[in-house]
Design an enzyme around this catalytic site. Sequence first.
Site, PDB file in Angstrom:
ATOM      1  CE  LYS A   1      -9.413   2.010   2.506  1.00 22.40           C
ATOM      2  NZ  LYS A   1      -9.590   3.389   2.097  1.00 22.40           N
TER       3      LYS A   1
ATOM      4  CG  HIS B   1      -1.726   1.298   1.283  1.00 22.99           C
ATOM      5  ND1 HIS B   1      -2.895   1.445   0.580  1.00 22.99           N
ATOM      6  CD2 HIS B   1      -1.492   2.488   1.886  1.00 22.99           C
ATOM      7  CE1 HIS B   1      -3.365   2.663   0.767  1.00 22.99           C
ATOM      8  NE2 HIS B   1      -2.538   3.327   1.562  1.00 22.99           N
TER       9      HIS B   1
ATOM     10  CG  ASP C   1     -12.574   3.470   4.479  1.00 18.72           C
ATOM     11  OD1 ASP C   1     -12.101   4.204   5.358  1.00 18.72           O
ATOM     12  OD2 ASP C   1     -12.265   3.566   3.283  1.00 18.72           O
TER      13      ASP C   1
ATOM     14  CB  SER D   1      -9.230   4.977   6.524  1.00 24.47           C
ATOM     15  OG  SER D   1      -9.477   5.047   5.157  1.00 24.47           O
TER      16      SER D   1
ATOM     17  NE  ARG E   1     -10.735  10.244   8.155  1.00 24.34           N
ATOM     18  CZ  ARG E   1      -9.802   9.512   7.534  1.00 24.34           C
ATOM     19  NH1 ARG E   1     -10.113   8.356   6.985  1.00 24.34           N
ATOM     20  NH2 ARG E   1      -8.567   9.930   7.460  1.00 24.34           N
TER      21      ARG E   1
HETATM   22  N1  URA Z   1      -6.167   6.656   2.138  1.00 24.88           N
HETATM   23  C1  URA Z   1      -7.214   5.997   2.708  1.00 24.88           C
HETATM   24  O1  URA Z   1      -7.671   4.985   2.198  1.00 24.88           O
HETATM   25  N2  URA Z   1      -7.712   6.479   3.835  1.00 24.88           N
HETATM   26  C2  URA Z   1      -7.229   7.585   4.450  1.00 24.88           C
HETATM   27  O2  URA Z   1      -7.726   7.961   5.488  1.00 24.88           O
HETATM   28  C3  URA Z   1      -6.157   8.248   3.851  1.00 24.88           C
HETATM   29  C4  URA Z   1      -5.627   7.754   2.682  1.00 24.88           C
END
Ligand code: URA
Length: 439
Positions: free
Chosen positions: A187, A82, A161, A183, A168
């Site tokens: 995932k 990621h 999310d 967040s 947010r």
């Molecule tokens: N990427 C995400 O998936 N979530 C965040 O809060 C920030 C970057």
Amino acid sequence: MNFLSLIESKREGKTLAPGEIQGFIRDFTTGRIPDYQMAAMLMAIYFRGLDTAETTALTLAMRDSGDVLKFPNDPRPLVDKHSTGGIGDKVSLPLTPLLACLGFRVPMISGRGLGITGGTLDKLDSIPGFQTLLPADKIVAQIQKTGCIICGQTDRMVPADKKIYALRDASGTVPSIPLITASILSKKLAESLDALVLDVKFGSAAFMQTKVDARKLARAMVTLCNKCGVNARALLTDMNTPLGCAAGNWLEVKESVACLEPPSDESIKDLRTLAIDCAAHLLLQTRKSKSLAAARKQAEACLASGNPRKKWDEMLAAQGADLSAFNRKLALDTTAPVTAELKSYQSGYVSKCDARIIGEVIRDLGGGRLSKESTINYDVGIDKIKKPGERVGKLQTLCRVHAANSAHAKAALERLKAAFAISVRRPAKTPLIAEVILR
Ligand code: URA
């Protein structure tokens, strides 16, 4: 559950119990908590923070708000990478087939562009016929067959999310380390991974502008993953300057293919180095290699074999791409109506090539989104980018703009002048990978 009293507790800096967090995530996802109350909780978290146990409970509750991918038993470890996002950051594209050829299964579930940073799914949408929206059973079946996939999250994965991120975004609570951690990792944990490598960027175009903040986020994510049984480590990487020499959706796909084709172009050494290092760390994390040096050699030999290039085509075909249209497009020097070059005003060494300015120019050329409703122009972007430390002669190209029309190209060239600086002395080299965070 009395959600108001939980908001008040967090507002006063008290610790929430895991059961309380699970409860309000479940109730918010199913519509029993209104947005205005959840926004208040997010603001309380923004100011008061969450400890590791609370962040873990939040992450797991978010993961469990939807489907978690289930894979059959298989000796091939499940791994992913990621990145917190940057300009020209296309590492996922060459890395995914490379990892599959190294004996991993790779559920590379990716996102769209955020702010000025490009999104992997937007890049892939520039490939004729390529499908990124697939149901969970098809995702698992493709990974079992070809070893890898790059696709979007299904509607049924981590719905909490999606709802929380939108709030947010609208309530000024995006830059909170526990909320970012939950967040991103909710995932990733929904992919049932064995190991994860995190590319946490710092610099002018990064989400975290300073190395200190990037380190804090990296530590929070590595700690949480390891607590949840996913072997994780993070690379802190420089995002003051773009990665590779091309940025913009289609141009990045093209550069990713060049990275997979040996011998690789010297100008994309940084892209190649980062892809190799991500693969090497995953080889170490899963004990498929004994040392980082040996793991790098293994990954380099695999890339040089040409097999990841073939795997790339196999992945594209499995996801519906028209390979002959793709190859015809690859052969073109540009797919945009207009190109224009920015020339150096003097000879010397490039001492600045600012990723933020380049990212903003590409977004405004139509390559990114100014609002959720914006449509993307996949053909625009910037390539032939000269990077810090490179020597240039007077009137030599610093970069080339691909634009929808000549007015856009002209405006972009004007703004790009501020992205570059040329100095008489060669600037000190800054490392691409500044640190590796193990815990
Ligand atoms: N990427 C995400 O998936 N979530 C965040 O809060 C920030 C970057």
